[in-house]
Design a protein around this motif. Structure first.
Motif: not given
Ligand SMILES: [Zn+2]
Lengths: 148, 430
Positions: A144-146, A120-128
């Motif tokens: 990094a984690e989503l 489900k990972v996509k370019v532009g997704m927020k991470i921390r």
């Protein structure tokens, strides 16, 4: 005793081991700050560029940089899932690499993305960014984690 | 004022995953013998004034100062020699350095000796050594593996421009299938006695069905690892005209660089160095170079085109030998070299422009995907291939006429290191 691999042509096996005492120099602070839960980057006050990985000297101005704390929030710039790697990471396969675009940082940061569902990972997704509680004193002490 | 410089001879070894039958210096001798004895030249070994030795890693053989062993083994002592190293661009930098040695008058006749023997460690260790040519403080510990780095760049190129895995697969098919007419090629078991057993022709479907190594790159999108050697002889104008009736001139050379960590590269609007046939407004909304384009490749081409007077590369070049470490990087490099607009590289392969019978064939030799990547030999191999092509004798050396580009007059060789950290472009002309 020398291990012989083949007779014709004659091929012998030679092991080789070495331990380096490697200094992180002025960037050592990145690693020591992690133990107090802080993610630090460096900033050139002259050209206003913020670097992570940290650089002690700005490549644009050759001015000395200053340490700044960053939030560790950001977005995925690009990603990959690895099914093969260099020898010392074979045990981790498969794993995910990402370049993250972090708030307040001008460079992209290469790190691992730890997620159960890579599909489900996509370019532009927020991470921390997360910090290891069990440091190895390597850049892999952060990942990094989503940020859902 | 620099002197005119020509290439006058070239030679290759057979390339293979493992040439266990010979040592590294014996492989170099195999290529040197071909350069001296199989080209139509009036030149003896004693006429060589010095050597430029081209190899990447001391790790593969655990031998420092290998250049000295080569110089001794080929019998060039006490003449001058220098070792050139610049990652994957080692060979291109060595050819450029030989050019500089001859153009400056330091040497009249120079031999470039490129080689690598990568088979003496296992493949995963070999990949680790290659990955040591990335930042070992920051990038390597994350999972150091070049295919991973290129996968990240390829994915960003797809995201930015809509490039597809099918387009990438077409590059693999082109290069791998070209290699089936080149007897030196590692993937050509019919003609190369050291060729890999599971070589031969492939289809787009084969590539798409091959296993992912690092998404979106699959096994057949990725170049070979090889043992082998390549030798090129350069001479000043005065000497070249005595050595051969068909010297091939080096008319342009460029070298570019970029940050070791690709993430450190700028993302600047209007940051593209513009080539003569391009317009600045094409790229006003493009963040450049980011991790999708190779600024070093663009810069090397810009310099080489300027020196050779090239204002429209697609029209003025007849063929290119391009450092296709990955199918994605061949597509990215089409754009850096200005063969098409940034973002249109995938279309160029789709339209067949770079096919053997296309408007501008790229990698008629088979390149790094079809023929070889014995790192220090690679850029030198490209020089040898271009030399034979421009002399019109590629068929004779390859063992098949299919790869000879008809009436080729001018070509470019492109050598590339790291994630695009060092890149060279060199123009050769009949
Ligand atoms: Zn600055």
């Amino acid at each position: 005793m020398t291990e012989v691999y083949s007779i014709d042509p004659l091929i012998i096996k030679t092991p080789y081991e070495i331990t380096y005492k490697h200094s992180y120099g002025k960037t050592s602070r990145f690693f020591t700050a992690l133990s107090s839960g802080k993610l630090m980057a460096t900033r050139c006050e002259h050209c206003k560029t913020t670097f992570l990985p940290p650089r002690s000297d700005c490549p644009y101005c050759l001015a000395e940089t200053k340490w700044v704390e960053i939030s560790g929030k950001g977005k995925i710039h690009t990603f990959s899932t690895l099914y093969f790697s260099g020898e010392r990471f074979l045990k981790d396969l498969p794993f995910q690499l990402v370049y993250v675009d972090l708030e307040g940082v001008d460079t992209l940061f290469l790190t691992r993305l730890k997620t159960k569902d890579m599909k489900k990972v996509k370019v532009g997704m927020k991470i921390r960014m997360k910090i290891s509680r069990d440091p190895e004193w390597r850049s892999s002490d952060v990942w990094a984690e989503l940020d859902e | 004022m620099p002197r005119k410089v020509a290439v006058v001879a070239g030679g290759l070894s057979y390339f293979s995953k493992a040439r266990r039958d010979k040592t590294q210096e014996e492989l170099a001798a195999e290529a040197a013998r071909m350069a001296l004895f199989d080209n139509d030249i009036n030149l003896s070994k004693d006429d060589i004034d010095g050597t430029i030795v081209s190899y990447f890693s001391d790790h593969f053989e655990n031998q420092l100062l290998f250049g000295s062993i080569i110089q001794d083994y080929l019998g060039f002592n006490p003449k001058p020699s220098v070792r050139i190293e610049g990652g994957g661009a080692t060979g291109g930098l060595a050819v450029r350095d030989a050019y500089a040695h001859v153009a400056s008058g330091l040497l009249d006749v120079a031999m470039v000796i490129g080689f690598e023997k990568m088979s003496e460690v296992n493949t995963a260790k070999g990949n680790e050594f290659i990955a040591l040519a990335s930042d070992t403080d920051w990038d390597f510990p994350i999972g150091g593996f070049y295919s991973g780095y290129y996968a990240l760049m390829a994915k960003r190129h797809m995201e930015e421009f809509g490039t597809t895995e099918e387009q990438m697969a077409m590059v693999a098919v082109k290069n791998r299938n070209n290699a089936q007419h080149n007897k030196f090629a590692q993937t050509n078991p019919k003609m190369n006695p050291f060729g890999m057993k599971d070589g031969g022709k492939i289809t787009v479907d084969d590539v798409l069905k091959s296993p992912y190594v690092a998404f979106p790159l699959k096994r057949l999108d990725i170049c070979l690892m090889s043992d082998g050697a390549a030798v090129l002889i350069l001479a000043s104008e005065e000497k070249a005209k005595k050595i051969t009736d068909t010297p091939i001139w080096i008319t342009g050379t460029g070298a570019g660089t970029d940050a070791m960590r690709a993430g450190d590269r700028p993302r600047t609007l209007s940051g593209v160095p513009i080539l003569p046939h391009e317009k600045k407004e094409w790229y006003k909304n493009l963040e450049y170079p980011g991790v999708h384009s190779f600024r070093a490749g663009r810069e090397s081409a810009r310099q080489a085109y300027k020196m050779a007077g090239i204002t429209n590369p697609l029209k003025q070049l007849d063929l290119i030998e391009l450092h296709d470490a990955y199918t994605s990087s061949e597509i990215q490099t089409y754009e850096d070299l200005g063969l098409t607009k940034y973002g249109q590289g995938g279309k160029l392969i789709e339209e067949g422009v770079t096919a053997l019978d296309g408007e501008l064939p790229v990698n008629p030799s088979g390149g790094l995907i079809g023929t070889m990547h014995a790192v220090g030999a690679t850029g030198v191999m490209q020089g040898v291939e271009m030399f034979w092509q421009l002399q019109g004798v590629a068929g004779k050396f390859h063992g098949s006429d299919k790869t000879q580009i008809k009436n080729a007059e001018r070509g470019l060789i492109h050598s590339h290191a790291g994630t695009g950290t060092y890149v060279t472009a060199t123009i050769m002309e009949r």
